[in-house]
Scaffold this motif. Sequence first.
Motif, PDB file in Angstrom:
ATOM      1  N   TRP A  74      -2.469   0.148 -22.125  1.00  0.00           N
ATOM      2  CA  TRP A  74      -2.526   1.597 -21.895  1.00  0.00           C
ATOM      3  C   TRP A  74      -1.220   2.287 -22.268  1.00  0.00           C
ATOM      4  O   TRP A  74      -1.209   3.462 -22.593  1.00  0.00           O
ATOM      5  N   PRO A  78      -3.570   5.093 -24.294  1.00  0.00           N
ATOM      6  CA  PRO A  78      -4.067   5.279 -22.927  1.00  0.00           C
ATOM      7  C   PRO A  78      -5.500   4.764 -22.772  1.00  0.00           C
ATOM      8  O   PRO A  78      -5.842   4.192 -21.766  1.00  0.00           O
ATOM      9  N   ASN A  85     -12.711   9.569 -15.384  1.00  0.00           N
ATOM     10  CA  ASN A  85     -12.077   8.840 -14.288  1.00  0.00           C
ATOM     11  C   ASN A  85     -13.127   8.336 -13.295  1.00  0.00           C
ATOM     12  O   ASN A  85     -14.142   8.976 -13.055  1.00  0.00           O
ATOM     13  N   ASN A  92      -6.435  12.206  -9.943  1.00  0.00           N
ATOM     14  CA  ASN A  92      -5.635  13.210 -10.651  1.00  0.00           C
ATOM     15  C   ASN A  92      -5.816  13.124 -12.159  1.00  0.00           C
ATOM     16  O   ASN A  92      -5.598  14.089 -12.872  1.00  0.00           O
ATOM     17  N   GLU A  93      -6.160  11.936 -12.642  1.00  0.00           N
ATOM     18  CA  GLU A  93      -6.185  11.728 -14.083  1.00  0.00           C
ATOM     19  C   GLU A  93      -7.517  12.193 -14.657  1.00  0.00           C
ATOM     20  O   GLU A  93      -8.545  12.131 -14.002  1.00  0.00           O
ATOM     21  N   GLN A  94      -7.471  12.638 -15.899  1.00  0.00           N
ATOM     22  CA  GLN A  94      -8.672  13.176 -16.530  1.00  0.00           C
ATOM     23  C   GLN A  94      -9.588  12.073 -17.062  1.00  0.00           C
ATOM     24  O   GLN A  94     -10.771  12.284 -17.193  1.00  0.00           O
ATOM     25  N   TYR A  97      -7.648   5.094 -17.811  1.00  0.00           N
ATOM     26  CA  TYR A  97      -6.682   4.308 -18.591  1.00  0.00           C
ATOM     27  C   TYR A  97      -7.239   2.897 -18.722  1.00  0.00           C
ATOM     28  O   TYR A  97      -7.818   2.379 -17.767  1.00  0.00           O
ATOM     29  N   THR A 123      -6.362   2.715 -14.337  1.00  0.00           N
ATOM     30  CA  THR A 123      -5.984   4.098 -14.043  1.00  0.00           C
ATOM     31  C   THR A 123      -4.995   4.178 -12.879  1.00  0.00           C
ATOM     32  O   THR A 123      -3.991   4.881 -12.958  1.00  0.00           O
ATOM     33  N   ALA A 127      -1.351   5.685 -13.172  1.00  0.00           N
ATOM     34  CA  ALA A 127      -0.990   6.887 -12.420  1.00  0.00           C
ATOM     35  C   ALA A 127       0.239   6.608 -11.568  1.00  0.00           C
ATOM     36  O   ALA A 127       1.173   7.417 -11.503  1.00  0.00           O
ATOM     37  N   LYS A 130       3.322   6.442 -13.750  1.00  0.00           N
ATOM     38  CA  LYS A 130       3.738   7.770 -14.228  1.00  0.00           C
ATOM     39  C   LYS A 130       4.422   8.557 -13.115  1.00  0.00           C
ATOM     40  O   LYS A 130       5.412   9.251 -13.352  1.00  0.00           O
TER      41      LYS A 130
END
Lengths: 150, 331
Positions: A74, A78, A85, A92-94, A97, A123, A127, A130
Amino acid sequence: MMDMLQTVDVGIVVLDREFKVKVWNGFMESHSGMLPSEVRDKSFLSLFPHIDPQWFAKKSRPVFELKTRAFMTWEQRPYLLKFPNYRPITGNEQFMYQNITLSPLTSANGKVEYLSMMIYDVTDIAAGKKQLEALQVLRSEEEEQTNRQR
Amino acid sequence: MYSVLVCDDSLVARKQVAKCLPQDWQVAVHFAKNGSEALNSLQQGKGQLLLLDLNMPVMDGYETLKAIKEQRLDTKTIVISGDIQPEAFERVTQLGAIDFIRKPVNPETLKQVLVSHQILAGDESGNTDTYELDPDIRDCYQEITNIAMGQAGDHLARIMNVFVRLPIPNVNLIEVSELHMMLSDIESHEQVTAVCQGFLGPGIRGEAICILSDSSFEDVAKILDIQEDVDDQVQLELLMDAASILIGTCLTGLAGQMDVNFSQGHPVVLGQHRAITDIIGMNRLKWRRTLAIELSYGLEGYNVQCDLILLFTEDSMITMNKKLSHLLEDF
């Protein structure tokens, strides 16, 4: 035993040398919204037109020819397949991953006729990482601020 | 000058212990016949290291350890005793001894203990024999790696149209400190990218590290037949692909000969996915030595320099030796 394949929380796709879909498990069905009957023997690349066919061919070549595994992580890409998701409400992520492994499936005659693609949902890890990086940036900015005020 | 205090009620034992100290170690040696003498010397600062017997008149080892604790004397104590009951060992470690050596002492054991507690620097002047690999086993590992490399080279030549200059594999047991040096070296060289990948088979665990010089990149792109423009992200992906191929072909060859299958984890780029300083910073690693097989690849006609290092945990060697016993018989 086939239930395992259907219920495991990892995407499993088996492709032949022409990238025609041979196996499409429950995870893939749920996330892509395409039924196994819809995708069977269709070209994987035609189902996902956003994948660069040349790139994918190069990526899978060592798997067929050298019997080695190929990896996609990823951090570099990604995702390979744009899935929404897992947690559409609280996440939160669209998108999902993905870490992906391509492994050779050797047939009885020692030749590699098929490759298996395993798709892992990373994911949460992505997240978290990040967030951690964002915090580190924030912290170093704050340190600079305080140093300037001195 | 580092000072060592040898405390034993027998003159012969004192001499014997003193003789076992590493020959090239510059130290001042002091002697004591019992615990109270030892404490006197320690109070005068004679004895940064104390080699202590347990059964002595006047004041025995246990009492001495207690007194050292109470008086907060600054010394490291290694107990040397013929009493090897587990209970004795337990008691002395609770009382603050850092290690326990069984009598009669031999130089190798003593040196090993000193090195493991960082009292003595690791091998700068020649390895101690205890860390050496058995030459037969080394040859055997070298041989299977050679065969694996031969197969890998053959595949690469046929698929990628490159000729691989086959290196002689270098097989060694390396210490944590050496691995640290290697990793720090990668970090200080901005011109290399290291990809690290764990692999796992029944009873065999290890990691493969592939170090590619960034100057290799253009040629790697040529070999993998990339025409489009590449940004940094794609460049990294290419290096990972190249590393995966090199690691994968070599592991496949090794696994075939040992009749096992390896699972592989996802590769990570050191220094990018995982800061090397984090790895080096872990000074309490859970292992001391690892079997390392090093290979330096070159590709004919291309400027590709690549080092592949396969690290196996020490306990993997037991399994590997079993798997290779049929080969070992031939040596």
